[in-house]
Design an enzyme around this catalytic site. Structure first.
Site, PDB file in Angstrom:
ATOM      1  N   ASP A   1       0.818  -1.209   0.000  1.00  0.00           N
ATOM      2  CA  ASP A   1       0.000   0.000   0.000  1.00  0.00           C
ATOM      3  C   ASP A   1       0.859   1.270   0.000  1.00  0.00           C
ATOM      4  O   ASP A   1       2.005   1.263   0.444  1.00  0.00           O
ATOM      5  CB  ASP A   1      -0.924   0.026   1.222  1.00  0.00           C
ATOM      6  CG  ASP A   1      -1.908  -1.131   1.215  1.00  0.00           C
ATOM      7  OD1 ASP A   1      -2.304  -1.553   0.118  1.00  0.00           O
ATOM      8  OD2 ASP A   1      -2.263  -1.610   2.313  1.00  0.00           O
ATOM      9  N   LYS A   2       0.258   2.347  -0.458  1.00  0.00           N
ATOM     10  CA  LYS A   2       0.929   3.646  -0.554  1.00  0.00           C
ATOM     11  C   LYS A   2       1.647   4.015   0.750  1.00  0.00           C
ATOM     12  O   LYS A   2       2.816   4.400   0.745  1.00  0.00           O
ATOM     13  CB  LYS A   2      -0.105   4.724  -0.900  1.00  0.00           C
ATOM     14  CG  LYS A   2       0.432   6.154  -0.853  1.00  0.00           C
ATOM     15  CD  LYS A   2      -0.685   7.170  -1.059  1.00  0.00           C
ATOM     16  CE  LYS A   2      -0.150   8.584  -0.889  1.00  0.00           C
ATOM     17  NZ  LYS A   2      -1.209   9.594  -1.010  1.00  0.00           N
TER      18      LYS A   2
END
Length: 347
Positions: free
Chosen positions: A152-153
């Protein structure tokens, strides 16, 4: 029945950006409100403008923004331009390469960097950077150059990137067969009861918020895909616990969803409610302390620390590990200090 426009003409000139099938238990709800829960970074004004342009189809008929969705409606959102995530542009961005040879590279992704372009993040991603630094990366099954897996970011840590078609096929097969090794460090809310344990629970899209995933079990288990997370306590820090989490499967948001499921949401995980004070006292001083921790670590407390796989050409077992980033280390130190004072006060 809501009034609708004519069937959208010349579908071939338009590009599908989103497609959804409404869940069977959905109550009647205006489509502009419904789509706000399913399209990241969308505003109601943007959705209403898309409806006005005839870009929102329900069962292949263009609808207005006041159309009320019903169970099993098939919704498509179409625009004249291709999805921005398909317009991959090389960008000269720094990459922290931990290891590289002719077949692959291992990257230590910084927190805040998106792995591949998607809605709301069309540039500045790891793929944009990879395309600048490396020629002819092989596409994966989703047409994303080099990507074997993703994180994830706002999660930091290790990723393996394939540089050849053979490496892509070999590494992807390892991840699918669950023979790759991935260990994360996570700071979670609450004092986890067991020293170690395993969480099993099928993970799928949240029925009311497409930006979240959730655990399905019992009669609804088939709505999700099997997911297994093993965890072990590294440090107990009063109202939070530092864990090592080993993934057996690789579902989207797996650790975040599984930890929330057992009542230990990741610290400062905004999407899953961890940006609120979930454990502790009501004292103002404590609230100030936690707010300070949130500012120190302005993301979910999750780091992909270790990665292991078999090299696709040599057959050698490869293992990599990386330091916990400074923002997370600083937050952990604050909790160490706080928990020490807590113990002293109790004595």
């Amino acid at each position: 029945m809501e009034e609708s426009n004519e069937l959208l003409v010349n579908d071939n000139e338009l590009h599908e950006h989103y497609t959804f099938t409404v869940e069977k238990g959905q109550q009647p709800l205006r489509i502009d409100k419904y789509l706000m829960n399913f399209v990241e970074n969308a505003t109601r004004n943007k959705i209403q403008a898309a409806a006005k342009d005839g870009s929102i189809l329900v069962n292949e008929i263009a609808v207005k923004s006041n159309y009320k969705v019903k169970p099993f409606d098939k919704i498509r959102v179409l625009f004249e331009h291709p999805p921005y995530e398909n317009l991959l542009v090389p960008e000269d961005l720094p990459i922290d390469v931990v290891y590289e040879d002719d077949d692959l590279l291992v990257v230590n992704k910084a927190p805040g960097m998106v792995v591949h372009p998607g809605h709301g993040n069309y540039s500045g991603t790891l793929i944009n950077a990879l395309m600048f630094h490396f020629d002819n990366l092989p596409n994966n099954s989703s047409n994303r150059p080099g990507l074997v897996h993703r994180i994830d970011k706002d999660t930091s840590g290790l990723l393996v990137v394939a540089k050849t078609e053979i490496a892509m096929a070999h590494l992807s097969a390892q991840f699918k067969a669950k023979t790759s090794e991935r260990e994360y460090v996570a700071l979670v809310w609450g004092n986890v009861d067991l020293e170690e344990g395993t969480i099993e629970g099928n993970i799928g899209r949240h029925p009311k918020n497409r930006l979240q995933n959730t655990v399905y079990f019992g009669d609804e288990a088939d709505k999700g895909k099997p997911a297994v997370t093993h965890y072990k306590v590294l440090q107990r820090l009063g109202y939070v616990t530092l864990l090592a989490c080993r993934l057996e499967t690789g579902r989207t948001h797996q650790i975040r969803v599984h930890m929330k499921h057992i009542g230990h949401t990741l610290f400062n995980d905004e999407r899953y409610g961890g940006e609120r004070i979930l454990k502790g006292t009501t004292f103002t001083k404590y609230k100030q302390f936690v707010d300070n921790c949130f500012k120190t670590l302005p993301r979910q407390a999750l780091h992909a620390k270790s990665l292991g796989f078999v090299h696709p050409t040599t057959g050698e077992k490869m293992s990599f590990t990386t330091e916990i980033p400074q923002d997370m280390q600083s937050c952990i130190k604050k909790w160490e200090s706080y928990s020490n004072h807590l113990v002293e006060d109790q004595n």
